[in-house]
Design a protein around this motif. Structure first.
Motif, PDB file in Angstrom:
ATOM      1  N   ARG A 175       0.825  -1.215   0.000  1.00 28.48           N
ATOM      2  CA  ARG A 175       0.000   0.000   0.000  1.00 28.48           C
ATOM      3  C   ARG A 175       0.860   1.265   0.000  1.00 28.48           C
ATOM      4  O   ARG A 175       0.601   2.207  -0.748  1.00 28.48           O
ATOM      5  CB  ARG A 175      -0.927  -0.015   1.213  1.00 28.48           C
ATOM      6  CG  ARG A 175      -1.860   1.152   1.250  1.00 28.48           C
ATOM      7  CD  ARG A 175      -2.817   1.042   2.384  1.00 28.48           C
ATOM      8  NE  ARG A 175      -3.682   2.217   2.373  1.00 28.48           N
ATOM      9  CZ  ARG A 175      -4.764   2.336   3.056  1.00 28.48           C
ATOM     10  NH1 ARG A 175      -5.158   1.337   3.818  1.00 28.48           N
ATOM     11  NH2 ARG A 175      -5.470   3.420   3.003  1.00 28.48           N
ATOM     12  N   GLU A 202       0.699   3.796  -3.073  1.00 29.76           N
ATOM     13  CA  GLU A 202      -0.038   5.029  -2.806  1.00 29.76           C
ATOM     14  C   GLU A 202       0.846   6.214  -2.419  1.00 29.76           C
ATOM     15  O   GLU A 202       0.461   7.353  -2.650  1.00 29.76           O
ATOM     16  CB  GLU A 202      -1.093   4.787  -1.723  1.00 29.76           C
ATOM     17  CG  GLU A 202      -2.155   3.801  -2.185  1.00 29.76           C
ATOM     18  CD  GLU A 202      -3.210   3.498  -1.139  1.00 29.76           C
ATOM     19  OE1 GLU A 202      -3.188   4.130  -0.062  1.00 29.76           O
ATOM     20  OE2 GLU A 202      -4.047   2.615  -1.409  1.00 29.76           O
ATOM     21  N   ASP A 230       4.363   5.857  -5.305  1.00 36.60           N
ATOM     22  CA  ASP A 230       3.906   5.880  -6.696  1.00 36.60           C
ATOM     23  C   ASP A 230       4.684   4.928  -7.593  1.00 36.60           C
ATOM     24  O   ASP A 230       4.998   5.253  -8.736  1.00 36.60           O
ATOM     25  CB  ASP A 230       3.944   7.305  -7.251  1.00 36.60           C
ATOM     26  CG  ASP A 230       3.030   7.471  -8.459  1.00 36.60           C
ATOM     27  OD1 ASP A 230       2.031   6.730  -8.555  1.00 36.60           O
ATOM     28  OD2 ASP A 230       3.320   8.338  -9.305  1.00 36.60           O
TER      29      ASP A 230
END
Length: 173
Positions: A40, A44, A47
């Protein structure tokens, strides 16, 4: 500061936060809560979208990254486990505009179809070759059995890894 404690005012508990990761040879600032998955945070906050969400249970290998050269499932790895370690994603394999030999071998062997599993497959293969530059066919099969390709390009994936095994030097990896 790469790691700090912050107070969660809602719960009154001290929560550790991760402030920096080493990703693809660069130090990257992040603000991640302890316990978040590495997958994650990479997707997020850093990138790097070559890291794929597959099953979320560590069973398919689509989320594979290298930590200090060894393959790990980023969907099961807590971000705090990667502090001060070198994280390599598919985006970090090329050097000076040249693909990693295994990336090139995947292209040459046409070892991808939809490409969703390919980053995880390549990183699992690189991890194997880091540990064992000349694996046997059985060793390759064992190392790759946790990576699933729904398109069924397994024979070409095996050929791509076999083509690189024993041909590249440690500096290439």
């Amino acid at each position: 500061m790469r790691y700090s404690l912050a107070r969660d005012n809602r719960k009154g508990k001290a929560m550790a936060r991760v402030k920096e990761l080493r990703v693809n040879r660069a130090r990257i600032g992040v603000d991640a809560e302890e316990g978040e998955t590495l997958l994650r945070v990479l997707r997020e906050q850093v990138d790097v979208t070559g890291v794929k969400y597959g099953c979320g249970e560590g069973q398919c290998g689509a989320c594979t990254v290298l930590i200090d050269g060894a393959p790990v499932r980023s969907c099961l790895t807590r971000v705090e486990a990667a502090i001060e370690k070198e994280i390599t994603t598919i985006e970090g394999l090329e050097r000076d505009g040249r693909l990693h030999p295994l990336q090139q071998s995947f292209l040459d062997a046409q070892a991808l179809q939809c490409g969703y599993c390919t980053p995880g497959m390549i990183l699992a293969g690189v991890g194997l070759l880091n540990q064992n530059p000349r694996p046997t066919r059985d060793e390759i099969l064992r190392a790759m059995e946790g990576n699933i390709c729904r398109c069924g390009t397994y024979p070409r994936i095996l050929a791509a890894i076999e083509n690189v095994a024993g041909e590249s030097t440690e500096q290439d990896r």
